[in-house]
Design an enzyme around this catalytic site. Structure first.
Site, mmCIF file in Angstrom:
data_model
loop_
_atom_site.group_PDB
_atom_site.id
_atom_site.type_symbol
_atom_site.label_atom_id
_atom_site.label_comp_id
_atom_site.label_asym_id
_atom_site.label_seq_id
_atom_site.Cartn_x
_atom_site.Cartn_y
_atom_site.Cartn_z
ATOM 1 C CG ASP A 80 -1.883 -1.205 1.178
ATOM 2 O OD1 ASP A 80 -2.100 -1.765 0.087
ATOM 3 O OD2 ASP A 80 -2.394 -1.579 2.247
ATOM 4 C CG MET A 117 -8.059 -5.772 -9.048
ATOM 5 S SD MET A 117 -7.628 -4.019 -9.380
ATOM 6 C CE MET A 117 -6.613 -3.648 -7.951
ATOM 7 C CE LYS A 118 -11.520 -4.360 -0.686
ATOM 8 N NZ LYS A 118 -10.100 -4.055 -0.968
ATOM 9 C CB ILE A 151 -23.158 -6.863 -15.818
ATOM 10 C CG1 ILE A 151 -22.085 -6.559 -16.861
ATOM 11 C CG2 ILE A 151 -24.008 -5.619 -15.538
ATOM 12 C CD1 ILE A 151 -22.660 -6.212 -18.216
ATOM 13 N NE ARG A 190 -3.025 -1.581 11.851
ATOM 14 C CZ ARG A 190 -3.367 -1.836 10.593
ATOM 15 N NH1 ARG A 190 -3.154 -3.046 10.090
ATOM 16 N NH2 ARG A 190 -3.910 -0.908 9.828
#
Length: 230
Positions: free
Chosen positions: A12, A62-63, A67, A177
């Site tokens: 990230d 990518m979540k 359609i 974490r």
């Protein structure tokens, strides 16, 4: 699984150069990386292909949701990229289309249940009638029925999800974490050991590693915690 197969480091970061630095610093200690929107739209998709060619495993976050035909076409192309895992939102129609498109490939499809940055208030604001726990379990069952390879959920729900999906499906938990670490924008978090003991097969860890003063030592510490908890 070996601990190295269970730790997924989230790249990230804003640029490919930054990602290359992280991968270089972690070297052979880390084999599995997540690439999401931030890096994907900064040249990260080509970088993902390069990492895969170099023998790294890539979780492409990518979540997907669209359609059926669009989802299927995207999955077919992503499978050709050599990716290891791919996320899509756990909507039944989208999952069924993706499973059919991925058939015969090694791509593991993961259904995203409820984002770990969301709590019950957030779901109500979004128009859902279920609390996070209930919605996660409902989507886990739908993912199992659709033939998905795994589920993405908070480690808080990992134990209950594992009972629904069985031993074979992956249970991937972000929001990890180490003890004492800042939660950031996450609301449902656990330590690496807690997540493994709760039934998680893979842990996604980003900030606790990539923002550490010594990234390699941070990764080694989490890998040791995974091994001790397994």
């Amino acid at each position: 699984m070996d601990a190295k197969d269970r730790l997924i480091v989230g790249l990230d970061v804003p640029t490919v150069n930054d990602a290359e630095t992280v991968v270089r610093e972690l070297g052979e200690t880390v084999d599995f990386y997540k690439i999401g929107y931030q890096l994907a739209f900064a040249g990260g998709l080509e970088f993902a292909r390069d990492l895969a060619k170099d023998g790294k495993k890539i979780f492409l976050d990518m979540k997907l949701l669209d359609i059926d035909n669009t989802v299927a076409s995207a999955v077919e192309n992503i499978a050709k990229m050599g990716m290891t895992m791919l996320t899509l939102h756990a909507y039944p129609k989208a999952m069924r289309a993706a499973v059919e498109a991925a058939r015969g490939t090694d791509l593991c499809l993961l259904g995203v249940t409820v984002l770990t940055s969301m709590d019950e208030t957030d779901l109500i604001d979004a128009g859902y009638e279920y609390d996070p726990h209930t919605l996660v379990l409902r989507r886990a069952e739908q993912a199992r029925q659709a033939g998905m390879g795994g589920i993405v959920c908070s480690a808080e729900e990992a134990s209950a999800v594992r009972k629904i999906v069985g031993a074979e499906m992956a249970v991937v938990t972000p929001g990890i974490r180490p003890a004492g670490a800042d939660k950031g924008d996450q609301k449902r978090v656990m330590t690496p050991a807690e997540a493994i003991r709760s039934g998680a097969s893979h842990l996604v860890v980003a900030r606790p590693i990539i923002r550490a003063s010594d990234r390699l030592e941070a990764a080694r510490s989490i890998l040791a915690e995974i091994r001790n908890a397994a």
